[in-house]
Motif scaffolding. Structure first.
Motif, short mmCIF file in Angstrom:
data_model
loop_
_atom_site.label_atom_id
_atom_site.label_comp_id
_atom_site.label_asym_id
_atom_site.label_seq_id
_atom_site.Cartn_x
_atom_site.Cartn_y
_atom_site.Cartn_z
N TYR A 9 0.83 -1.20 0.00
CA TYR A 9 0.00 0.00 0.00
C TYR A 9 0.87 1.25 0.00
O TYR A 9 2.05 1.22 0.36
N GLN A 10 0.26 2.35 -0.42
CA GLN A 10 0.96 3.63 -0.41
C GLN A 10 0.00 4.73 -0.02
O GLN A 10 -1.22 4.58 -0.15
N PRO A 11 0.52 5.85 0.48
CA PRO A 11 -0.36 6.95 0.90
C PRO A 11 -1.14 7.51 -0.29
O PRO A 11 -0.65 7.55 -1.43
N TYR A 12 -2.35 7.95 0.00
CA TYR A 12 -3.17 8.60 -1.02
C TYR A 12 -2.58 9.97 -1.33
O TYR A 12 -2.11 10.69 -0.45
N SER A 13 -2.61 10.35 -2.59
CA SER A 13 -2.00 11.61 -3.02
C SER A 13 -2.74 12.81 -2.43
O SER A 13 -3.97 12.85 -2.40
N ARG A 14 -1.98 13.77 -1.96
CA ARG A 14 -2.57 14.99 -1.43
C ARG A 14 -2.90 15.94 -2.58
O ARG A 14 -2.41 15.81 -3.70
N VAL A 15 -3.76 16.93 -2.27
CA VAL A 15 -4.14 17.95 -3.25
C VAL A 15 -3.29 19.18 -3.01
O VAL A 15 -3.12 19.63 -1.86
N ASN A 16 -2.75 19.73 -4.07
CA ASN A 16 -1.94 20.94 -3.94
C ASN A 16 -2.88 22.14 -3.77
O ASN A 16 -3.29 22.76 -4.75
N LEU A 17 -3.21 22.45 -2.54
CA LEU A 17 -4.15 23.53 -2.26
C LEU A 17 -3.70 24.26 -0.99
O LEU A 17 -4.36 24.21 0.05
N PRO A 18 -2.56 24.94 -1.08
CA PRO A 18 -2.00 25.57 0.14
C PRO A 18 -2.89 26.68 0.71
O PRO A 18 -2.80 26.99 1.90
N PRO A 218 -10.64 12.43 5.59
CA PRO A 218 -11.69 13.38 5.19
C PRO A 218 -11.16 14.73 4.70
O PRO A 218 -11.77 15.35 3.84
N ASN A 219 -10.03 15.18 5.23
CA ASN A 219 -9.52 16.49 4.82
C ASN A 219 -9.11 16.50 3.35
O ASN A 219 -9.24 17.52 2.66
N ILE A 220 -8.63 15.36 2.85
CA ILE A 220 -8.23 15.32 1.43
C ILE A 220 -9.47 15.36 0.54
O ILE A 220 -9.48 16.02 -0.51
N TYR A 221 -10.54 14.67 0.94
CA TYR A 221 -11.79 14.77 0.17
C TYR A 221 -12.28 16.21 0.15
O TYR A 221 -12.72 16.71 -0.89
N ALA A 222 -12.17 16.90 1.27
CA ALA A 222 -12.57 18.31 1.30
C ALA A 222 -11.71 19.15 0.36
O ALA A 222 -12.21 20.04 -0.34
N ASP A 223 -10.43 18.88 0.34
CA ASP A 223 -9.54 19.58 -0.60
C ASP A 223 -9.97 19.33 -2.04
O ASP A 223 -9.97 20.26 -2.88
N GLN A 224 -10.33 18.09 -2.36
CA GLN A 224 -10.76 17.78 -3.73
C GLN A 224 -12.01 18.56 -4.10
O GLN A 224 -12.11 19.09 -5.22
N ILE A 225 -12.96 18.65 -3.16
CA ILE A 225 -14.21 19.36 -3.45
C ILE A 225 -13.94 20.86 -3.60
O ILE A 225 -14.48 21.50 -4.53
N GLU A 226 -13.11 21.43 -2.73
CA GLU A 226 -12.83 22.86 -2.87
C GLU A 226 -12.08 23.14 -4.16
O GLU A 226 -12.38 24.12 -4.87
N TRP A 227 -11.12 22.28 -4.50
CA TRP A 227 -10.38 22.47 -5.76
C TRP A 227 -11.35 22.43 -6.93
O TRP A 227 -11.28 23.27 -7.85
#
Length: 563
Positions: A9-18, A218-227
Motif C-alpha cells: 500500500y501507499q499513501p493517497y495523493s494529497r491535493v496541492n491547495l495551500p 476526510p480532509n483530502i476529500y474536502a480539498d478535492q471538493i474545494e479544488w
C-alpha cells in the motif's frame, strides 16, 4: 500486519491547495438532501425490498422530509421499472418531491429510463460512467478521450429524450469513483457533459462527485471538493453534490468537511446502509447539524418509527451503539456518568429555558422521541447515583443522598450475582425486599396515638403512644410518652425492650397525590456498635410511614447482628 504486507500500500495523493479555505468555514444551513435508500441501499441488501416494502420506505422518506429520492435503476430490472410506475400511476409522489433514476451511459438503458418517467411532473435522470484510473486501465481498457466520449454520448441522448418528453427533466452526472480519478480529468469530463446539457443558474445541472470508495482521510476529500468548485467553469450553473461511502469509517466526517468546502447537496441513506461498509449516514449527518443549532430540514423527532420501518423493510438492524438511534446511546452504565447525568438533569429542570447542557448527552433524547427513563441503566459497572436516579424517575422514591451508598452496595451485589443488566423492576423489588418488606426481627401489628398535647414551644409538646409488635415471633406491647409520636415510640423500644440506638437522620416526601396519597419516610439510626443503618417505610399516614421506616432500619441492623 508486518513490513512486507504494508509495502502493498501507499499513501493517497494529497491535493496541492495551500490556500484552502474550508477549515475556516462552518455549516450554517442544511444541504439539499437526496435519499438513495431505494437504489444504493436496496442493491446492498441480501434480500432486496419487494414492491410493498419499497413503497413503505418511500412513504417514510417523504414523511421525514426528503424532497429528492432516487427510487431505483428502472432499466436494470422489471421490479425497479414497476416500482417507478407504481409511484407515478398511483399518484403517490407528494407535491414538491422529485423522483430520481439512475442509468449508465448506454442507449437502451437511457430510453427505458425515460419510458419509466411517463406521466410524472418532474424527474431527475442520473447519468454515470466510471472515470477512475484503475477502472479505465483494468476494467474498460479505454483512454481518457474514449471515457469522455462515452459520457457525452449518454448526455446527448438524454437531452434528446428530454426534449421529446412531457416530463420536466433535470440532469445529474456522476464521474463514478471520483476519488480514484485525477482531479483534472474529473473536471474535464464534467465540463464536457455541461457543454452538452447547457445548464443555466435558473436550471443548474447536478454534478455528483462520489467517494465511491473512501480512499483518503476526510480532509483530502474536502480539498478535492474545494479544488473542483474553484476550477469549475460556470460554477453558478451547477449544484455540487457529494455521495460518500464508508470504507474507512469516516464518511460522515468527510461529508461534513466537503460541505464546508463548498458542496451544495448530499446523497446518502438512512443509518448508512449501502454496499460494503455502507453509504454516508443521513441520520447522523442531520442530527449532527441539529446539535449545532442548524435546522436540518428533516423530521427525525420520532426516531423509533424511522428505525422500525427501516428494519422491517431492509431486514437490517440498527446497532445498539449507532449514533443518535441505537438502543444504548442514551444509556449510561458507568457510575460516574450516571451521577453526572442525574445532576445535569436536575440543573436543567431548575432552569428550563437554558441551553441543553447535560454531561455525556449531546442531544436531548426527547427531541428524537426517546424518553429519560432509558438514559440510566444498571449493571455491575453502575454507581449509586444511577441506582438512585432509577428509583426516582421510575418509581418516585427520592432517596436521601446519604442513603445512596448503602443501597448502591445492595444493588452491586445483585448485579454481580446476575452478571447482566438489571431492569428497573428488579431494582425496585430489591429495594422493596431490603427496606419495605424486611421483617427479620420486628413487625408492626398495631399503632395508636393515645393523646397529644401541642405547645407553642415544640420542646414542650408531648405524645403518648401504644404499639403492638411482633419481636422475633413474640407479641409485645410498647407504651411510652415522648415529644412526638416517633420520639415516644423510640422511648418505648428503649424502655420495654432495652434497645440501644439513636435517631440520626429523617427525611420524608409524598410518594403519590390525591385523597389516598401515600408518603414515604427514610430514617437512619446509629446502633450500639456506632454503625449507621437506613430504613424506609410507606403508608397513607405519615406517622405510620415513619414508624415503619424506623423498624426497617432496626430490622437491617438486627439482621447483621444475627448473622
Amino acid at each position: 500486519m508486518d513490513a512486507v504486507t504494508t509495502r502493498k500500500y501507499q499513501p493517497y495523493s494529497r491535493v496541492n491547495l495551500p490556500d484552502r479555505t474550508w477549515p475556516d468555514q462552518t455549516i450554517e444551513t442544511a444541504p439539499v438532501w437526496c435519499s438513495v435508500d431505494l437504489r444504493d441501499g436496496n442493491q446492498a441488501l441480501v434480500q432486496p425490498m419487494n414492491l410493498e416494502e419499497k413503497l413503505e420506505m418511500f412513504e417514510l422518506l417523504t414523511a421525514i422530509g426528503f424532497k429528492e429520492i432516487e427510487v431505483g435503476f428502472p432499466a436494470a430490472s422489471q421490479v425497479e421499472f414497476d416500482f417507478m410506475r407504481l409511484l407515478i400511476d398511483g399518484q403517490r409522489i407528494p407535491p414538491g418531491v422529485v423522483i430520481q433514476a439512475l442509468t449508465q451511459s448506454r442507449a437502451a438503458l437511457i430510453r427505458k429510463t425515460f419510458a419509466s418517467f411517463v406521466g410524472a411532473e418532474e424527474a431527475i435522470v442520473h447519468l454515470y460512467n466510471s472515470t477512475s484510473t484503475l477502472q479505465r486501465d483494468v476494467v474498460f481498457r479505454k483512454g481518457r478521450r474514449e471515457i469522455i466520449e462515452l459520457g457525452m454520448a449518454g448526455a446527448r441522448l438524454i437531452r434528446e429524450q428530454a426534449r421529446d418528453s412531457d416530463v420536466r427533466i433535470r440532469y445529474e452526472y456522476s464521474p463514478e469513483s471520483f476519488t480514484g480519478t485525477e482531479l483534472e480529468f474529473a473536471l474535464e469530463i464534467c465540463e464536457a457533459i455541461m457543454e452538452v446539457w447547457e445548464p443555466t443558474p435558473e436550471n443548474p445541472v447536478i454534478l455528483n462527485l462520489p467517494a465511491t470508495v473512501e480512499m483518503s482521510t476526510p480532509n483530502i476529500y474536502a480539498d478535492q471538493i474545494e479544488w473542483f468548485c474553484r476550477n469549475l467553469s460556470s460554477r453558478e450553473c451547477a449544484l455540487i453534490s457529494i455521495h460518500g461511502h464508508n470504507d474507512r469509517g469516516t464518511a460522515v466526517a468527510a461529508t461534513e468537511l466537503a460541505l464546508m468546502a463548498g458542496a451544495d447537496r448530499v446523497e446518502g441513506t438512512l443509518f448508512g446502509n449501502g454496499e460494503r461498509t455502507g453509504n454516508v449516514d443521513l441520520v447522523s449527518l442531520a442530527l449532527n447539524m441539529f446539535t449545532q443549532g442548524v435546522n436540518p430540514n428533516l423530521d427525525l423527532s420520532n426516531i423509533n418509527k424511522v428505525i422500525n420501518v427501516y428494519e422491517r423493510c431492509t431486514k437490517m438492524n440498527v446497532p445498539p451503539r449507532h449514533p443518535y438511534a441505537g438502543e444504548l446511546v442514551y444509556t449510561a452504565f458507568s457510575g460516574s456518568h450516571q451521577d453526572a447525568i442525574n445532576k445535569g438533569m436536575d440543573a436543567l429542570l431548575a432552569h428550563p429555558e437554558s441551553l441543553w447542557e447535560v454531561p455525556y448527552l449531546p442531544i436531548d433524547p426527547q427531541d428524537v422521541g426517546r424518553t429519560y427513563e432509558s438514559i440510566i441503566r444498571i449493571n455491575s459497572q453502575s454507581g449509586k447515583g444511577g441506582v438512585a436516579y432509577v428509583m426516582d424517575k421510575e418509581f418516585g422514591f427520592k432517596l436521601p443522598k446519604e442513603m445512596h451508598p448503602g443501597f448502591g452496595r445492595v444493588i452491586q451485589e445483585v448485579a454481580d450475582a446476575s452478571g447482566d443488566e438489571l431492569s428497573p423492576e428488579v431494582i425496585f423489588h430489591t429495594f422493596e425486599k431490603e427496606y419495605l418488606l424486611n421483617a427479620n426481627g420486628f413487625v408492626l401489628k398495631a399503632f395508636n396515638v393515645i393523646k397529644r398535647h401541642l405547645d407553642d414551644d415544640e420542646e414542650q409538646s408531648t405524645a403518648e403512644v401504644e404499639a403492638m409488635l411482633e419481636v422475633h415471633g413474640q407479641e409485645t406491647w410498647v407504651e411510652a410518652v415522648g415529644n412526638g409520636p416517633l420520639d415516644a415510640f423510640c422511648e418505648g423500644l428503649r424502655n420495654s425492650l432495652g434497645m440501644g440506638f439513636t435517631l440520626h437522620s429523617y427525611h420524608e416526601h409524598a410518594l403519590t397525590r390525591g385523597s389516598s396519597s401515600k408518603a414515604v419516610s427514610y430514617i437512619e439510626i446509629i446502633d450500639q456498635d456506632q454503625e449507621g443503618w437506613w430504613g424506609a417505610g410507606v403508608d397513607t399516614d405519615i406517622i405510620i410511614s415513619s414508624i415503619k421506616a424506623l423498624l426497617s432500619a432496626l430490622n437491617r441492623s438486627d439482621a447483621k447482628n444475627n448473622q
